[in-house]
Motif scaffolding. Sequence first.
Motif, short mmCIF file in Angstrom:
data_model
loop_
_atom_site.label_atom_id
_atom_site.label_comp_id
_atom_site.label_asym_id
_atom_site.label_seq_id
_atom_site.Cartn_x
_atom_site.Cartn_y
_atom_site.Cartn_z
N UNK A 198 34.11 14.94 -17.06
CA UNK A 198 32.77 15.27 -17.55
C UNK A 198 31.69 14.73 -16.64
N UNK A 199 31.89 13.54 -16.11
CA UNK A 199 30.83 12.82 -15.40
C UNK A 199 30.75 13.16 -13.92
N UNK A 200 31.86 13.58 -13.31
CA UNK A 200 31.91 13.77 -11.86
C UNK A 200 32.14 15.24 -11.50
N UNK A 201 32.16 15.50 -10.19
CA UNK A 201 32.43 16.85 -9.68
C UNK A 201 33.87 16.99 -9.21
N UNK A 202 34.76 16.05 -9.55
CA UNK A 202 36.13 16.10 -9.07
C UNK A 202 36.87 17.33 -9.58
N UNK A 203 36.56 17.78 -10.78
CA UNK A 203 37.23 18.95 -11.34
C UNK A 203 36.95 20.24 -10.60
N UNK A 204 35.95 20.24 -9.73
CA UNK A 204 35.60 21.44 -8.96
C UNK A 204 36.24 21.47 -7.59
N UNK A 205 37.00 20.43 -7.25
CA UNK A 205 37.68 20.42 -5.96
C UNK A 205 38.77 21.49 -5.93
N UNK A 206 39.08 21.97 -4.74
CA UNK A 206 40.14 22.96 -4.58
C UNK A 206 41.28 22.40 -3.75
N UNK A 207 42.37 23.12 -3.71
CA UNK A 207 43.51 22.71 -2.90
C UNK A 207 43.08 22.66 -1.43
N UNK A 208 43.32 21.53 -0.80
CA UNK A 208 42.93 21.35 0.59
C UNK A 208 41.54 20.80 0.78
N UNK A 209 40.78 20.61 -0.31
CA UNK A 209 39.43 20.08 -0.19
C UNK A 209 39.44 18.67 0.40
N UNK A 210 38.55 18.37 1.34
CA UNK A 210 38.48 17.01 1.88
C UNK A 210 37.78 16.08 0.88
N UNK A 211 38.19 14.83 0.84
CA UNK A 211 37.58 13.85 -0.06
C UNK A 211 37.39 12.53 0.68
N UNK A 212 36.30 11.83 0.36
CA UNK A 212 36.06 10.50 0.91
C UNK A 212 36.94 9.49 0.20
N UNK A 213 37.56 8.58 0.96
CA UNK A 213 38.45 7.58 0.39
C UNK A 213 38.05 6.19 0.85
N UNK A 214 38.09 5.24 -0.09
CA UNK A 214 37.83 3.84 0.23
C UNK A 214 38.62 2.97 -0.73
N UNK A 215 39.36 1.99 -0.18
CA UNK A 215 40.06 1.03 -1.02
C UNK A 215 39.07 0.02 -1.60
N UNK A 216 39.44 -0.58 -2.72
CA UNK A 216 38.56 -1.56 -3.35
C UNK A 216 38.39 -2.77 -2.43
#
Length: 290
Positions: free
Chosen positions: A150-168
């Motif tokens: 509900x809060x984010x745009x993650x549900x709109x990602x598609x297969x192969x979509x690039x995403x930013x990643x960071x460890x805690x």
Amino acid sequence: MAASSASARLHLPLARLQPSLLLPPPTSACNCYFSVSYSFSLKPSSSSIFLKPLLIPRSLRSKPLKSRAPRSRAFTCLFTGIVEEMGHVERLGPSGDDDGGIEMRIAASTVLEGVQLGDSIAVNGTCLTVSHFDPGASTFTVGLSPETLRRTALGELGLGSPVNLERSLQPISRMGGHIVQGHVDGTGEIASFVPEGDSLWVKVRATPELLRYVVPKGFIAVDGTSLTVVKVYEEEGCFDFMLVVYTQQKVVIPLKKVGDKVNLEVDILGKYVEKLLRGRFDDHSAAITS
């Protein structure tokens, strides 16, 4: 780099999720868990504080973390907004369990170094918990709660979509950005891209509820990237920032297009200041009326 296409995209509109998933439980957009109990005391002869772990009976101790992914223990994660790498979505859909959950599998490399079950990784600025990982395939899996969708745009990602990643953040890490909790406040919409030399101006449209916390030269996390706001356009409901060449090559924002959604997390310090001031004004008003 964005390998997704219109036919390959897997959208997860809320209307297509099970009705039971849409009930707003009292949770945040962070699916991270742990618990530590400590007692403290002041030594009578000094002002030092001594922390010692509470002794827990063996029968009540939890099993080692590697044996299962934690589910119900609260945890607050911390990031700096300095993206470590861009991963790619390999799968986004039902988890296959009977609970009707949604999970996302991501291909990555850097953030898998030393990963353990239950670790926190920010995906486009959203703090998520590693529920499974495969070093051989260079992938890890996270669950997406209804509140996260509900809060984010993650549900709109598609297969192969690039995403930013960071460890805690670890205590020994450099604080290169600002305090980012991974608790997404809402989404914004890219309004424009304007190049200037080899830099890129990006303007983002946000709701009034979020824009009130955005100030010129202040911090904001956009898809988990710590950025400095250049200007706020109150009449347009927008703010902008500039990406230098290095940042353009390391984050997903330039790969998006006008109209795409981005996850936004405003600076937590602004929220605290607002609440403290509101409490002071309320106390003052109460004193006057009495």
